[in-house]
Design a protein around this motif. Sequence first.
Motif, PDB file in Angstrom:
ATOM      1  N   THR A  96      46.215  44.827  36.414  1.00  0.00           N
ATOM      2  CA  THR A  96      44.620  45.040  36.941  1.00  0.00           C
ATOM      3  C   THR A  96      44.801  46.313  38.015  1.00  0.00           C
ATOM      4  OG1 THR A  96      44.321  42.458  37.052  1.00  0.00           O
ATOM      5  CG2 THR A  96      43.210  43.667  38.512  1.00  0.00           C
ATOM      6  N   PHE A 121      40.033  39.188  42.891  1.00  0.00           N
ATOM      7  CA  PHE A 121      39.037  38.600  41.760  1.00  0.00           C
ATOM      8  C   PHE A 121      39.720  38.203  40.494  1.00  0.00           C
ATOM      9  CE2 PHE A 121      35.673  40.632  44.742  1.00  0.00           C
ATOM     10  CZ  PHE A 121      35.175  39.221  45.320  1.00  0.00           C
ATOM     11  N   MET A 122      40.924  38.923  40.322  1.00  0.00           N
ATOM     12  CA  MET A 122      41.653  38.454  39.146  1.00  0.00           C
ATOM     13  C   MET A 122      42.214  37.148  39.413  1.00  0.00           C
ATOM     14  SD  MET A 122      45.147  38.440  38.066  1.00  0.00           S
ATOM     15  CE  MET A 122      46.041  39.495  39.197  1.00  0.00           C
ATOM     16  N   MET A 125      39.593  34.476  39.104  1.00  0.00           N
ATOM     17  CA  MET A 125      39.090  34.067  37.880  1.00  0.00           C
ATOM     18  C   MET A 125      40.467  33.410  37.045  1.00  0.00           C
ATOM     19  SD  MET A 125      36.122  34.809  37.618  1.00  0.00           S
ATOM     20  CE  MET A 125      35.752  34.254  36.423  1.00  0.00           C
ATOM     21  N   ALA A 145      32.273  32.537  36.920  1.00  0.00           N
ATOM     22  CA  ALA A 145      31.933  33.720  36.239  1.00  0.00           C
ATOM     23  C   ALA A 145      30.699  34.130  36.650  1.00  0.00           C
ATOM     24  CB  ALA A 145      32.349  33.995  34.685  1.00  0.00           C
ATOM     25  N   TYR A 148      29.945  34.997  40.315  1.00  0.00           N
ATOM     26  CA  TYR A 148      30.526  36.009  40.798  1.00  0.00           C
ATOM     27  C   TYR A 148      30.047  37.207  40.029  1.00  0.00           C
ATOM     28  CZ  TYR A 148      34.573  39.540  40.210  1.00  0.00           C
ATOM     29  OH  TYR A 148      35.172  40.475  40.418  1.00  0.00           O
ATOM     30  N   GLU A 152      28.233  40.178  41.841  1.00  0.00           N
ATOM     31  CA  GLU A 152      28.502  41.839  41.619  1.00  0.00           C
ATOM     32  C   GLU A 152      27.393  42.704  41.083  1.00  0.00           C
ATOM     33  OE1 GLU A 152      31.249  42.917  43.122  1.00  0.00           O
ATOM     34  OE2 GLU A 152      31.684  40.984  44.050  1.00  0.00           O
ATOM     35  N   HIS A 168      35.745  45.046  40.922  1.00  0.00           N
ATOM     36  CA  HIS A 168      35.656  43.673  41.225  1.00  0.00           C
ATOM     37  C   HIS A 168      35.615  43.032  39.654  1.00  0.00           C
ATOM     38  CE1 HIS A 168      34.214  44.069  45.582  1.00  0.00           C
ATOM     39  NE2 HIS A 168      35.710  44.424  45.513  1.00  0.00           N
ATOM     40  N   ILE A 169      34.602  43.475  39.067  1.00  0.00           N
ATOM     41  CA  ILE A 169      34.269  42.965  37.776  1.00  0.00           C
ATOM     42  C   ILE A 169      35.487  43.101  36.802  1.00  0.00           C
ATOM     43  CG2 ILE A 169      32.758  43.286  35.846  1.00  0.00           C
ATOM     44  CD1 ILE A 169      30.641  43.879  37.563  1.00  0.00           C
ATOM     45  N   GLY A 172      38.173  40.512  37.733  1.00  0.00           N
ATOM     46  CA  GLY A 172      37.843  39.233  37.129  1.00  0.00           C
ATOM     47  C   GLY A 172      37.994  39.231  35.634  1.00  0.00           C
TER      48      GLY A 172
END
Length: 186
Positions: A96, A121-122, A125, A145, A148, A152, A168-169, A172
């Motif tokens: 990540t 965020f990883m 999720m 999802a 979140y 975002e 952030h996405i 995730g």
Amino acid sequence: MKKLQFNSPVVLTFFFISLAALILGTITNGTTTTVLFSAYRASLTDPFTYVRFFGHVFGYASITHFFNNMLLLLVVGPPLEELYGSKTLISGILATAVISGLLQFILFPGSMLLGASGIVFMLIMLSSLSGAKAGTIPITLILVAVMYLGQELYSIFFIQDNVANLMHIVGGVCGIGLGFVLNRSK
């Protein structure tokens, strides 16, 4: 008398490295944060560019930024480390960090990325997938999802701040990918 337990080595080490980076950044008036703990476009001949591809996750702009990320890391991380193991968690964190660092370098040449929000965020999720049976998609994953990603995306289009919502996405998506890989191998 109770003994202290170093119960989550990866998460606690991440915390203490981030704390040290914050203290160093404060002492050096941000120099170490810029040189070591922020991802941004720089020359590929600069060896620190490669350090920053993953080192940016330890850097913080303020104590508030640090607390916001570390609180979630300390809550979500230890159960995942216990469930999946330290090596798996390190792999997810490194992947990540490098993916978000490279994307920052390529897509946003005029700005810096720092902090563990993508990592957090990883983990969020990944945790929403942690109880899934192979071949299934948990409803909790869908709800997390949608909420979140919706938040975002709203922030990307309607709020002008210094938050790296796209990263952030990315974090995730890395968590979802890791979760599916881990659940497939069950």
